[in-house]
Design a protein around this motif. Structure first.
Motif, PDB file in Angstrom:
ATOM      1  N   ALA A  67       0.833  -1.206   0.000  1.00 56.20           N
ATOM      2  CA  ALA A  67       0.000   0.000   0.000  1.00 56.20           C
ATOM      3  C   ALA A  67       0.867   1.255   0.000  1.00 56.20           C
ATOM      4  CB  ALA A  67      -0.935  -0.003   1.201  1.00 56.20           C
ATOM      5  N   ILE A  70       2.110   1.776  -3.539  1.00 62.51           N
ATOM      6  CA  ILE A  70       1.021   2.296  -4.379  1.00 62.51           C
ATOM      7  C   ILE A  70       0.781   3.772  -4.081  1.00 62.51           C
ATOM      8  CG2 ILE A  70      -1.472   2.143  -4.796  1.00 62.51           C
ATOM      9  CD1 ILE A  70      -1.145  -0.922  -4.324  1.00 62.51           C
ATOM     10  N   THR A  71       0.798   4.133  -2.810  1.00 65.89           N
ATOM     11  CA  THR A  71       0.574   5.522  -2.411  1.00 65.89           C
ATOM     12  C   THR A  71       1.692   6.424  -2.918  1.00 65.89           C
ATOM     13  OG1 THR A  71      -0.590   4.765  -0.437  1.00 65.89           O
ATOM     14  CG2 THR A  71       0.151   7.052  -0.449  1.00 65.89           C
ATOM     15  N   ALA A  74       1.219   6.967  -6.575  1.00 67.60           N
ATOM     16  CA  ALA A  74       0.117   7.915  -6.800  1.00 67.60           C
ATOM     17  C   ALA A  74       0.549   9.342  -6.492  1.00 67.60           C
ATOM     18  CB  ALA A  74      -1.094   7.530  -5.958  1.00 67.60           C
ATOM     19  N   THR A  83      -4.456  11.073  -4.060  1.00 69.99           N
ATOM     20  CA  THR A  83      -3.398  10.273  -3.448  1.00 69.99           C
ATOM     21  C   THR A  83      -3.856   9.703  -2.112  1.00 69.99           C
ATOM     22  OG1 THR A  83      -1.674  11.572  -4.526  1.00 69.99           O
ATOM     23  CG2 THR A  83      -1.028  10.326  -2.575  1.00 69.99           C
ATOM     24  N   ILE A  86      -6.503   6.965  -2.761  1.00 71.98           N
ATOM     25  CA  ILE A  86      -5.858   5.753  -3.262  1.00 71.98           C
ATOM     26  C   ILE A  86      -5.082   5.056  -2.151  1.00 71.98           C
ATOM     27  CG2 ILE A  86      -4.001   4.940  -4.784  1.00 71.98           C
ATOM     28  CD1 ILE A  86      -5.050   7.008  -6.834  1.00 71.98           C
ATOM     29  N   SER A  90      -6.192   1.403  -1.038  1.00 72.77           N
ATOM     30  CA  SER A  90      -5.256   0.299  -1.285  1.00 72.77           C
ATOM     31  C   SER A  90      -4.850  -0.362   0.021  1.00 72.77           C
ATOM     32  CB  SER A  90      -4.032   0.787  -2.054  1.00 72.77           C
ATOM     33  OG  SER A  90      -3.281   1.708  -1.297  1.00 72.77           O
TER      34      SER A  90
END
Length: 99
Positions: A67, A70-71, A74, A83, A86, A90
């Motif tokens: 996560a 992914i952050t 973003a 952001t 997300i 996530s």
């Protein structure tokens, strides 16, 4: 069914968050900020976001690390609100899937 105590806590936390956000506008509505104060005010949301996600950098939980990646991805491409959305989504989904 949600526990009434939890619901009250959520409503109170949302209220306090809203009041602190609106309080800044009320206090500063008739003032002109200098360059330095403006820079501090613009940097504050990013600092808060970093303080929230910084502990995940040392996490041993694979869902948290995924996560976080992914952050960060973003954050390099999107503005603050997408952001955050997300990142939260996530994190929730990955924790649910990966345990």
């Amino acid at each position: 069914m949600i526990d009434p105590a939890n619901l009250i806590a959520i409503v109170l936390m949302a209220s306090v968050t809203y009041l602190t956000r609106i309080g800044g506008y009320v206090v500063l509505r008739n003032r002109t900020l200098g360059r330095r104060a403006t820079a501090v005010m613009e940097a504050a949301p990013g600092c808060v976001l970093i303080s929230v996600i910084a502990p995940d950098f040392v996490s041993k939980n694979p869902a948290d690390l995924a996560a976080l990646a992914i952050t960060l991805l973003a954050a390099t491409r999107l503005s603050m609100l997408p952001t955050v959305v997300i990142g939260v989504a996530s994190s929730g989904v990955l924790r649910w899937l990966m345990g």
